[in-house]
Design a protein around this motif. Structure first.
Motif, PDB file in Angstrom:
ATOM      1  N   GLU A 268       0.827  -1.207   0.000  1.00  0.00           N
ATOM      2  CA  GLU A 268       0.000   0.000   0.000  1.00  0.00           C
ATOM      3  C   GLU A 268       0.866   1.265   0.000  1.00  0.00           C
ATOM      4  O   GLU A 268       0.571   2.241  -0.694  1.00  0.00           O
ATOM      5  N   ILE A 269       1.936   1.213   0.787  1.00  0.00           N
ATOM      6  CA  ILE A 269       2.844   2.366   0.829  1.00  0.00           C
ATOM      7  C   ILE A 269       3.523   2.557  -0.526  1.00  0.00           C
ATOM      8  O   ILE A 269       3.628   3.687  -1.034  1.00  0.00           O
ATOM      9  N   GLN A 270       3.981   1.468  -1.137  1.00  0.00           N
ATOM     10  CA  GLN A 270       4.627   1.550  -2.442  1.00  0.00           C
ATOM     11  C   GLN A 270       3.665   2.074  -3.511  1.00  0.00           C
ATOM     12  O   GLN A 270       4.046   2.891  -4.355  1.00  0.00           O
ATOM     13  N   LYS A 271       2.431   1.601  -3.454  1.00  0.00           N
ATOM     14  CA  LYS A 271       1.429   2.054  -4.416  1.00  0.00           C
ATOM     15  C   LYS A 271       1.190   3.559  -4.287  1.00  0.00           C
ATOM     16  O   LYS A 271       1.118   4.291  -5.287  1.00  0.00           O
ATOM     17  N   PHE A 272       1.089   4.028  -3.045  1.00  0.00           N
ATOM     18  CA  PHE A 272       0.869   5.450  -2.808  1.00  0.00           C
ATOM     19  C   PHE A 272       2.057   6.274  -3.297  1.00  0.00           C
ATOM     20  O   PHE A 272       1.890   7.299  -3.974  1.00  0.00           O
TER      21      PHE A 272
ATOM     22  N   LYS B 182      14.535   7.074 -10.305  1.00  0.00           N
ATOM     23  CA  LYS B 182      13.799   6.515  -9.164  1.00  0.00           C
ATOM     24  C   LYS B 182      12.789   7.528  -8.641  1.00  0.00           C
ATOM     25  O   LYS B 182      12.975   8.733  -8.770  1.00  0.00           O
ATOM     26  N   ARG B 183      11.737   7.015  -8.030  1.00  0.00           N
ATOM     27  CA  ARG B 183      10.767   7.866  -7.336  1.00  0.00           C
ATOM     28  C   ARG B 183      11.127   7.984  -5.860  1.00  0.00           C
ATOM     29  O   ARG B 183      10.934   9.025  -5.241  1.00  0.00           O
ATOM     30  N   TYR B 184      11.644   6.897  -5.302  1.00  0.00           N
ATOM     31  CA  TYR B 184      12.016   6.836  -3.899  1.00  0.00           C
ATOM     32  C   TYR B 184      12.888   5.604  -3.695  1.00  0.00           C
ATOM     33  O   TYR B 184      13.089   4.795  -4.617  1.00  0.00           O
TER      34      TYR B 184
ATOM     35  N   THR C  75      10.008  -4.562  13.005  1.00  0.00           N
ATOM     36  CA  THR C  75      10.521  -4.314  11.663  1.00  0.00           C
ATOM     37  C   THR C  75      10.343  -2.834  11.346  1.00  0.00           C
ATOM     38  O   THR C  75       9.276  -2.265  11.594  1.00  0.00           O
ATOM     39  N   HIS C  76      11.399  -2.223  10.817  1.00  0.00           N
ATOM     40  CA  HIS C  76      11.352  -0.793  10.491  1.00  0.00           C
ATOM     41  C   HIS C  76      11.434  -0.613   8.975  1.00  0.00           C
ATOM     42  O   HIS C  76      12.286  -1.212   8.312  1.00  0.00           O
ATOM     43  N   ILE C  77      10.530   0.183   8.456  1.00  0.00           N
ATOM     44  CA  ILE C  77      10.499   0.496   7.020  1.00  0.00           C
ATOM     45  C   ILE C  77      11.163   1.870   6.821  1.00  0.00           C
ATOM     46  O   ILE C  77      10.695   2.858   7.396  1.00  0.00           O
ATOM     47  N   TRP C  78      12.223   1.889   6.026  1.00  0.00           N
ATOM     48  CA  TRP C  78      12.908   3.156   5.734  1.00  0.00           C
ATOM     49  C   TRP C  78      12.550   3.617   4.329  1.00  0.00           C
ATOM     50  O   TRP C  78      12.617   2.856   3.372  1.00  0.00           O
ATOM     51  N   ILE C  79      12.150   4.898   4.214  1.00  0.00           N
ATOM     52  CA  ILE C  79      11.801   5.495   2.919  1.00  0.00           C
ATOM     53  C   ILE C  79      12.668   6.731   2.716  1.00  0.00           C
ATOM     54  O   ILE C  79      12.734   7.608   3.591  1.00  0.00           O
ATOM     55  N   GLY C  80      13.341   6.803   1.580  1.00  0.00           N
ATOM     56  CA  GLY C  80      14.121   7.973   1.220  1.00  0.00           C
ATOM     57  C   GLY C  80      13.595   8.565  -0.081  1.00  0.00           C
ATOM     58  O   GLY C  80      13.302   7.835  -1.021  1.00  0.00           O
ATOM     59  N   PHE C  81      13.455   9.890  -0.133  1.00  0.00           N
ATOM     60  CA  PHE C  81      12.962  10.530  -1.352  1.00  0.00           C
ATOM     61  C   PHE C  81      13.540  11.935  -1.458  1.00  0.00           C
ATOM     62  O   PHE C  81      14.058  12.494  -0.484  1.00  0.00           O
ATOM     63  N   LEU C  82      13.466  12.499  -2.655  1.00  0.00           N
ATOM     64  CA  LEU C  82      13.968  13.851  -2.902  1.00  0.00           C
ATOM     65  C   LEU C  82      12.824  14.838  -3.043  1.00  0.00           C
ATOM     66  O   LEU C  82      11.747  14.482  -3.515  1.00  0.00           O
TER      67      LEU C  82
END
Length: 290
Positions: free
Chosen positions: A221-225, A247-249, A260-267
């Protein structure tokens, strides 16, 4: 008393007449430099009326960097002025044949030794104008103290910096740093402009007691968003973060403290940082149990 004033004025007139008679070219050069200063001051006042006052005298919500254009114009005027003065001095020296050669060399050497600090500062002016321009953000460490901010002025003997913190926000401080001090201290160019790109990170600790969906479905769901919300980055949209080209993120996973920790990096551009973070975090909160 009156005779004393009269004699002083007469002496001044005679001295000026002698100077003009013996050094007519030097008199003309001094006059041209004064005229240049008057014209430059007049132009700067016009630029201030055009680029500064219209924004300072009203609620400015359109242009947060209105002052940069003014300081760039002023810097151009100062640079032209320095070149004019150098050209006039060179013309004067070349017309004085008798000082060319050993006498000139001795004179120049004496000036350099006596005013070496000013000479180094003046020479550094040309190095600085080649590498940096008004509006650039830099950081320099001098005598254990860090000076960081936006360049607003590069003059013949000092550089003017408006202090900013690591987030690009003004510190309400203005630094005058002598050019000669920048010769031995490395200058780091920073990316603090609100129009530049910055990298943001979000760490989401996952727990099935907090989120509605299982871990794998939550990730999907997070990836889709994010695929719908964040743009695909071209080479011109990543700044110094070249690994984000195409890349988008970025996303990775770690496990610590029993979760479990989900790490998201984006510009994002600095000016859009707040809205981007809010939108993504608001979506994350929607995935949690009510």
């Amino acid at each position: 008393m009156r005779n004393s004033i009269t004699n002083s004025l007469q002496y001044t007139r005679d001295s000026m007449a002698t100077f003009v008679h013996e050094q007519p070219l030097l008199f003309i050069i001094i006059g041209l430099i004064l005229i240049r200063s008057i014209i430059a001051s007049s132009i700067k006042r016009k630029f201030k009326k055009k680029y500064i006052l219209p924004y300072e005298n009203k609620v400015n919500t359109e242009n947060q960097h209105f002052y940069i254009k003014y300081f760039k114009k002023v810097h151009s005027i100062n640079s032209i002025g320095i070149l004019i003065i150098l050209a006039l001095i060179l013309i004067y020296i070349l017309t004085k044949v008798q000082v060319i050669g050993s006498v000139l060399a001795v004179g120049v050497g004496a000036v350099i030794l006596t005013f070496q600090t000013f000479v180094v500062a003046f020479l550094m002016y040309f190095v600085l104008t080649k590498k940096y321009q008004v509006g650039d953000h830099i950081k320099v460490r001098i005598d254990g103290q860090d000076y960081q901010g936006e360049i607003l002025d590069i003059s013949a003997f000092y550089i003017g910096i408006a202090g900013k913190n690591e987030y690009g926000e003004s510190k309400d401080q203005y630094y005058h740093i002598p050019n000669n001090q920048l010769r031995l201290n490395p200058i780091n160019k920073l990316n603090l402009s609100h129009d530049n790109y910055t990298k943001e990170s979000i760490i989401i600790p996952y727990s099935n007691t907090e989120f509605t969906l299982p871990f794998d479905e939550t990730v999907k769901e997070i990836q889709k968003f994010l695929n719908n919300y964040l743009p695909l980055r071209a080479a011109s949209q990543v700044g110094n973060y070249k690994t984000y080209i195409g890349k988008r993120y970025k996303m990775s996973f770690t496990y610590q403290d029993g979760k479990t920790h989900i790490w998201i990096g984006f510009l994002t551009r600095r000016k859009d940082e707040e809205s981007k973070m809010y939108t993504i975090l608001a979506f994350i909160e929607e995935l949690k149990k009510k």
